[in-house]
Design a protein around this motif. Structure first.
Motif, short mmCIF file in Angstrom:
data_model
loop_
_atom_site.label_atom_id
_atom_site.label_comp_id
_atom_site.label_asym_id
_atom_site.label_seq_id
_atom_site.Cartn_x
_atom_site.Cartn_y
_atom_site.Cartn_z
N GLY A 18 60.27 -112.72 -59.69
CA GLY A 18 59.58 -113.86 -59.58
C GLY A 18 59.96 -114.89 -59.76
N GLY A 19 61.15 -114.95 -60.26
CA GLY A 19 62.12 -115.91 -61.01
C GLY A 19 63.32 -116.14 -62.09
N THR A 20 62.35 -114.62 -62.93
CA THR A 20 63.16 -114.74 -64.52
C THR A 20 64.26 -113.85 -64.01
OG1 THR A 20 62.43 -114.28 -66.50
CG2 THR A 20 61.58 -113.04 -65.02
N THR A 21 64.89 -113.64 -64.92
CA THR A 21 65.53 -112.84 -64.75
C THR A 21 66.20 -110.83 -66.44
OG1 THR A 21 67.95 -113.77 -66.14
CG2 THR A 21 67.62 -114.38 -64.08
N ASP A 22 64.91 -112.13 -67.33
CA ASP A 22 64.37 -111.09 -68.16
C ASP A 22 63.98 -109.40 -67.89
OD1 ASP A 22 64.51 -110.02 -70.36
OD2 ASP A 22 63.82 -110.82 -71.73
N THR A 23 64.68 -109.00 -66.67
CA THR A 23 63.37 -107.28 -66.68
C THR A 23 63.05 -106.81 -68.22
OG1 THR A 23 65.54 -106.74 -66.51
CG2 THR A 23 64.30 -107.55 -64.75
N THR A 24 63.73 -107.19 -69.05
CA THR A 24 63.53 -106.34 -70.18
C THR A 24 62.17 -106.82 -70.87
OG1 THR A 24 65.69 -105.99 -70.96
CG2 THR A 24 64.22 -105.61 -72.80
N ALA A 25 61.50 -108.57 -71.02
CA ALA A 25 60.62 -108.92 -71.44
C ALA A 25 59.42 -108.77 -70.26
CB ALA A 25 60.80 -110.08 -71.51
N LEU A 26 60.01 -107.92 -69.38
CA LEU A 26 58.56 -107.84 -67.90
C LEU A 26 58.61 -106.60 -68.14
CD1 LEU A 26 59.89 -109.57 -64.66
CD2 LEU A 26 58.18 -110.42 -65.94
N ARG A 27 59.12 -105.71 -68.49
CA ARG A 27 59.21 -104.53 -68.53
C ARG A 27 58.14 -104.35 -70.06
NH1 ARG A 27 60.39 -100.14 -67.21
NH2 ARG A 27 61.99 -100.51 -65.88
N ALA A 28 58.71 -104.89 -71.13
CA ALA A 28 58.09 -104.82 -72.38
C ALA A 28 55.69 -105.37 -72.46
CB ALA A 28 58.25 -105.60 -73.63
N LEU A 29 56.09 -106.24 -71.57
CA LEU A 29 54.37 -106.44 -71.24
C LEU A 29 53.63 -105.35 -70.56
CD1 LEU A 29 54.84 -110.69 -69.77
CD2 LEU A 29 54.13 -109.95 -71.80
N LEU A 30 54.77 -104.77 -69.65
CA LEU A 30 54.03 -103.60 -68.79
C LEU A 30 54.00 -102.99 -69.73
CD1 LEU A 30 53.36 -102.08 -66.77
CD2 LEU A 30 55.43 -101.69 -66.00
N ASP A 31 54.82 -102.63 -70.91
CA ASP A 31 54.83 -100.74 -71.34
C ASP A 31 53.27 -101.52 -72.81
OD1 ASP A 31 56.17 -100.38 -70.86
OD2 ASP A 31 57.82 -100.19 -72.16
N ALA A 32 53.23 -103.37 -73.26
CA ALA A 32 52.51 -103.57 -74.36
C ALA A 32 50.93 -103.88 -73.16
CB ALA A 32 52.63 -104.54 -74.83
N HIS A 33 50.92 -104.34 -71.80
CA HIS A 33 49.40 -104.24 -71.74
C HIS A 33 48.91 -103.34 -70.37
CE1 HIS A 33 49.19 -108.10 -74.39
NE2 HIS A 33 50.22 -108.14 -73.34
N GLY A 34 49.93 -102.04 -70.02
CA GLY A 34 49.61 -101.68 -68.93
C GLY A 34 49.42 -102.53 -67.47
N PRO A 35 49.38 -101.66 -66.85
CA PRO A 35 49.02 -102.94 -65.17
C PRO A 35 48.49 -103.22 -64.93
CG PRO A 35 49.11 -100.02 -64.66
CD PRO A 35 48.73 -99.97 -66.73
#
Length: 882
Positions: A446-463
């Motif tokens: 989606g335009g960002t290169t920080d997949t670690t931050a995306l994974r952190a959001l998924l882990d914290a808030h769920g799908p």
């Protein structure tokens, strides 16, 4: 024991012990970091990492895999194959080490008559991680193995992780001693050819942190839920049970090898170099069969390029063995018969597979001819310039433009005594790959290169609560905002950022359908949605441009899809299904969609077919599609298991991974029945119209249909109507008589062109006759020079006409004509026999610029003020040669 029986025995064993049989996922994978499934655990990755809840506690599968990193080693070793099958049993928070070890030992050593593989327990060795005393103890208990056959190894060999923070754990591997004829004693640490690994048990029990490579990263602690992931190489077990030396000689590959040897009139085992090529052919033909069966088509990038390379390596290997005729059709039929007992779909789809492969082979044979000419020219130039190295850029051009494999360039250059700048070539290849990877990563995240931050959001808030099938608007919370480099605290007006919401109505690009457009809004801010992607399973990422105000995490927003956009998208996606069904109705079942893209108003559909479709066939396809719209066929959605979907004939998209339940979209019931996650209309008539706008080639054996749908379809037809009306008015004919009127005008134009050409040739001949009277004798050679007012074509025509008129009266003729900076030299055979060369003369006249044959050559870059002096130097060049 046949490979198909080894496969079914594995599945039956674990099914009897409470494991759900999971069918193999297709080889193409939606994971942006992978082109193909390359390990048995890949389809289970979301469950093993905790990204998704596993639908079963225990599972078993035989997964098709393709791994091409070691493609250069194929055929040279006993262990490398580009296609392989991985038998696996998985525990997802259920059993752990003791059961996994006991299952592996039991199935491996139980007699074949009792459902096992019957391996001699005294020839099995195992390895464990040096820290894993628990596994060592279990092996002693379960198998009564002596300590010397339980080998402790380090992180490189016996500790598993995915290379990124997440699950990890020790491994235990099973090896079989194939006997002293194949290597040294001492176990797998000494010789892994004699001691062949056949099963790897991974005990996922820890979580790892950041760190490089396979070791040196911190262990953060125990996982809350431990998993088992095992992989037993099906080909390796077949090698052991069938008593052959390597995986190329098992029952699924040896018949291909033998047929290749028959065609090439060589004997396997007689020549080591020929044996390697035969093994390459056997491996690559089987791999190509499986990739084609799963919907991959040859192409110039990504998966298509991998398949193209594999097919071309097989063809080239046969040519190196001395077989110059087309070969893929013959060998793929053998591969089909080998693989159909396990994968019946290869037989069902064989007509399409064979047609695509034949088209690719025909294209490669033409490529070899063209690329060889380019390579020979480049090698000649390198020699003339005194060098012994072909530049990396030239090798890259051959690869990128002409599809010439680098190893073929290396081999053919070496035959002519020239090296290739491999480092330069590799640098250019790496640049190209990195650009492609960066584009893919940015697109998929989606335009960002920080997949670690995306994974952190998924882990914290769920799908993400994704509501694209049922809603156009949702009230949502902003969970996070990311720039290109990572999280940002606020997004201001004019900035483009990636936003993750807790709930979204936006369709994320997938299945060929473009993402939705729309807006995010608060009382004080507005943002335009530019793109929507699914960078991680279950997570929706929205790339937006803030058009007013500011957006911050925790803001409440109204997420609204543009309703006109969604309507157009639904029309286009349903139109794609309709066109696909109409295509298959007209051309037959082999015209299977291999790729598609649709957005509001437009669609394209790729399918395997050799040769262009005639206007009549295109009209039949278009009519079949619009008949479905006129009948207003109902559009329905049903959820079912994948086996149930296959049972009713639903077509599957090859680059999708399916869960326990799949979504089947039907248009007119069985007329169009496909697995699909896209948005669709409720009735076919809502599509409006399907107007074909183009049909073209997109590669060897692959065609593309393009169409306008909905209001865009009507607009396209209106523009066509207006164009016909305007043409009819211009030529003064009724619209119905327009084709005949235009044909008559074209005939008149061709007649005029022919007459003009005849008059021009007469004028050239007349001018040439005049010039023969101006010939001067230079050392026994008749020389004519002239300047032409026209272009290079006229200069060539005049020079050759003069040359052809003089031979009867002169022992040697040289004619030179110049026109607008171009010089042309033509000479006859008599001049050639006196040692003159047109190519050498043109280069001497133009300071090295130009070239051609010994009889006719041309060059450019001649300034107008140098024409007289250049032509005056011709007698000296003819006399002295310089």
């Amino acid at each position: 024991m046949r490979t198909a029986d080894i496969r079914s025995r594995f599945l039956d064993y674990f099914a009897a012990r409470g494991h759900t049989m999971v069918p193999s996922a297709p080889l193409p994978t939606p994971d942006p970091t992978l082109l193909f499934v390359n390990a048995g655990m890949v389809p289970f990755k979301p469950y093993l990492t905790g990204e998704q809840e596993a639908p079963w506690p225990r599972a078993t599968s035989v997964q098709k895999c393709v791994r091409t990193l070691d493609i250069e080693e194929v055929g040279k070793t006993t262990r490398h194959g580009s296609f392989f099958q991985m038998n696996g049993n998985f525990s997802l928070g259920d059993y752990f080490k003791h059961e996994a070890i006991a299952y592996a030992w039991d199935l491996s050593t139980t007699a074949q008559a009792d459902g096992g593989y019957g391996l001699d327990p005294d020839r099995i060795w195992v390895t464990v991680h040096h820290s894993d005393d628990e596994s060592r103890s279990i092996w002693r208990e379960v198998a009564d193995l002596p300590d010397e056959r339980i080998v402790a190894r380090g992180d490189e060999d016996n500790f598993w992780s995915m290379g990124v923070p997440g699950p990890c754990g020790p491994c235990s591997e099973l090896y079989y001693d194939r006997g002293p004829a194949l290597g040294r004693e001492g176990g797998p640490a000494v010789d892994e050819d004699r001691y062949m690994e056949f099963w790897n048990l991974v005990f996922m029990q820890y979580e790892r942190g950041e760190g490089p490579g396979k070791s040196g990263y911190p262990i953060l602690g125990e996982l809350p839920r431990r998993n088992i992931d095992t992989g037993m190489g099906l080909e390796r077990m077949a090698t052991l049970l069938q008593g052959v030396d390597n995986l190329y000689e098992i029952d699924e590959t040896r018949p291909i090898l033998d047929r290749a040897a028959d065609l090439a009139a060589v004997r396997y085992g007689a020549d080591p170099q020929a044996d390697v090529r035969l093994r390459v052919v056997a491996d690559h033909v089987r791999t190509a069969l499986m990739l084609l069966a799963d919907g991959t088509s040859p192409g110039n990038e990504g998966r298509g390029y991998v398949l193209r390379r594999i097919l071309r390596r097989a063809v080239r290997s046969m040519r190196q063995l001395g077989h110059q005729e087309p070969v893929l059709g013959e060998l793929l039929a053998v591969a089909r018969d080998c693989m159909a007992p396990s994968y019946p779909e290869v037989a069902d789809a064989y007509a399409r597979i064979a047609d695509q492969a034949q088209g690719e082979e025909d294209a490669f044979r033409a490529t070899l001819k063209q690329g060889t000419t380019v390579l020979d020219t480049a090698v000649t130039q390198a020699k003339q310039e005194g060098g012994r190295t072909l530049p990396g850029a030239q090798a890259f051009l051959l690869h990128d433009t002409y599809g010439f494999p680098i190893d073929l360039t290396l081999e053919m250059a070496a035959e002519q005594g020239i090296e290739v700048d491999r480092d330069g070539f590799t640098a250019l290849m790496n640049d190209q790959r990195e650009r492609a990877r960066a584009d893919a990563r940015a697109r998929k995240s989606g335009g960002t290169t920080d997949t670690t931050a995306l994974r952190a959001l998924l882990d914290a808030h769920g799908p993400t609560d994704w509501q694209a099938w049922t809603a156009l608007t949702t009230e949502s919370s902003v969970l996070g905002i990311l720039g290109t480099a990572g999280p940002v605290p606020v997004a201001r007006e004019g900035e483009i950022v990636t936003i993750v919401l807790d709930r979204s109505p936006f369709y994320a690009e997938s299945g060929g359908q473009d993402s939705d457009a729309g807006r995010l809004s608060t009382a004080n801010a507005e943002a335009e949605v530019l793109d929507v992607q699914r960078p991680l399973p279950g997570l929706i990422a929205h790339q937006v441009r803030v058009t007013a105000g500011e957006l911050s995490p925790d803001d409440r927003v109204i997420a609204a899809v543009d309703p006109e956009w969604r309507l157009g998208a639904r029309q286009a996606h349903s139109g794609t299904h309709v066109l696909h069904a109409a295509l298959r109705e007209t051309l037959g079942p082999t015209a299977l969609q291999s790729g598609s893209y649709n957005r509001p108003g437009h669609l394209r559909l790729d399918f395997p077919w050799r040769g262009a479709l005639s206007p009549t066939v295109r009209s039949e396809i278009e009519e079949a599609a619009n008949r479905a719209l006129r009948k207003d066929l109902p559009v329905g959605v049903r959820w079912m298991t994948l086996p149930e979907a296959k049972e009713i004939g639903a077509l599957a998209l090859f680059d999708e991974t399916y869960g326990e339940k799949v979504r089947v979209v039907e248009i007119g019931g069985a007329w169009s029945r496909e697995l699909c996650g896209g948005t669709h209309v409720e009735h076919a008539s809502q599509i409006g119209t399907v107007a074909l706008t183009g049909e073209s080639s997109v590669g060897a054996g692959m065609r593309r249909l393009e169409a306008a749908v909905g209001i865009e379809g009507f607009n396209y037809l209106a523009r066509e109507r207006d164009l016909v009306t305007a043409l009819a008015a211009q030529v003064g004919a009724p619209r119905a008589e327009l084709p005949e009127k235009i044909a008559a005008l074209l005939d008149r134009l061709k007649t005029t062109d022919r007459e003009n050409a005849r008059l021009k040739a007469q004028a050239t001949t007349a001018r040439a006759r005049e010039l023969t009277g101006t010939a001067t004798d230079v050392n026994g050679v008749q020389v004519v020079t002239t300047t032409v007012e026209g272009d290079a074509e006229e200069a060539r025509a005049l020079a050759t006409a003069v040359r052809d008129l003089l031979p009867a009266a002169a022992p040697g003729t040289v004619a030179v004509a110049t026109a607008k900076g171009i010089a042309v030299v033509a000479l006859n055979q008599a001049a050639r026999e006196r040692g003159l060369d047109a190519s050498a003369l043109i280069k001497a006249l133009l300071d090295g610029r130009g070239g051609g044959s010994a009889e006719l050559a041309q060059g450019g870059g001649l300034p107008a003020d140098r024409v007289t002096g250049t032509l005056a130097s011709l007698p000296r060049l003819i006399t002295t040669g310089h």
